[in-house]
Write an enzyme that holds these catalytic residues in place. Structure first.
Site, short mmCIF file in Angstrom:
data_model
loop_
_atom_site.label_atom_id
_atom_site.label_comp_id
_atom_site.label_asym_id
_atom_site.label_seq_id
_atom_site.Cartn_x
_atom_site.Cartn_y
_atom_site.Cartn_z
CG HIS A 137 -10.47 -6.19 -5.67
ND1 HIS A 137 -9.27 -6.81 -5.93
CD2 HIS A 137 -10.65 -6.27 -4.32
CE1 HIS A 137 -8.74 -7.24 -4.80
NE2 HIS A 137 -9.56 -6.94 -3.80
CE LYS B 270 -8.38 -3.02 -4.20
NZ LYS B 270 -8.40 -2.43 -2.84
#
Length: 275
Positions: A164, A168
């Protein structure tokens, strides 16, 4: 469609990357309307949420008062929905507050523990209020999970790599955890040890679930959301992968969830359970 027949939606985290996509998606949906946009970013406070999202003026200013927005959602003849894309540190309180006001939450924020999800389910049951906690709104991810579940019946060795963007906050991702939980329901232990293992550096082999599934988290700028499943057996490797190239891929799942949550009277976890 007449406003009186549209689903009233509160977007919490409206100025974030996912929040802006949700704004555009709902603005284009005839059966729902944005009645409030909530965000904590002082740089956008008071601005028209449509202008911030890039879809044109919607005459809905961004505010920093979730409670007042939830109260507003209770004034409609149709039960309101709160879509939450905020931060793991506040998602439990946000979801519980929505249920308490009789506003149905659709939660895309990850980071809820199993205990918190169970507590919210009990709370939703008592309130007879529908709620959806969706680790990933992508149809492609649901297909990846279903294929992984099938493969896990035949492969004893599997590791998960999730990648990601570096903004995040939680790791592993909710999608990776959900995938591991689905495979754990088969009732088998994965990755039986072949040698006496030793990590020369703590965490080198990733996080490990109760069923001995390894999950590795990567956080880098340039990524959006990606998950790879690697199954191994003597003489073969079976790899499944899902890549997100644009956050718009989540919006059909978000809109479906808004519509479906109005039919529920309990909490449901996972997009696959409403398809």
């Amino acid at each position: 469609m007449d406003n009186a027949n549209q689903i009233p939606v509160v977007i919490n985290g409206a100025a974030g990357k996912m929040g802006r996509e949700v704004v555009k998606a709902i603005a284009g949906a005839e059966d729902m309307q944005i009645i409030s946009a909530v965000d904590k970013n002082p740089a956008v406070m008071g601005q028209d949420v449509g202008e911030v999202a890039g879809c044109g003026p919607l005459e809905v200013p961004i505010v920093n008062d979730l409670e007042a927005s939830l109260v507003m959602a209770t004034q409609s003849p149709i039960q309101g929905v709160m879509v939450d894309f905020t931060h793991p540190s506040g998602v439990y309180a946000n979801t519980r507050a929505a249920i308490a006001y009789g506003v149905r939450p659709v939660v895309g924020t990850t980071g809820l523990s199993e205990e918190q999800i169970e507590d919210l389910k009990e709370f939703a049951d008592k309130a007879s209020t529908g709620a959806l906690v969706i680790p990933n709104f992508s149809i492609g991810v649901v297909l990846l999970q279903q294929a992984s579940l099938k493969a896990a019946q035949y492969f004893d060795h599997v590791e998960i790599i999730e990648l990601h963007h570096n903004q995040k906050a939680d790791a592993p991702s909710g999608t990776a955890i959900k995938t591991a939980q689905m495979m754990a329901e088969l009732g088998k232990q994965f990755n039986p040890a072949q040698v006496e293992e030793k990590e020369e550096m703590a965490g080198a082999k990733g996080a490990v679930t109760d069923d001995n599934i390894r999950i590795h988290s990567v956080r880098l700028p340039g990524l959006i959301a990606h998950q790879e499943m690697i199954f191994g057996a003597p003489g073969q490797i079976y790899t499944l992968r899902h890549d997100t190239s644009d956050r718009s891929c989540y919006m059909p799942g978000v809109l479906l969830s808004i519509r479906k949550v109005t039919e529920l009277q309990t909490l449901v976890y996972g997009l696959e359970n409403i398809l």
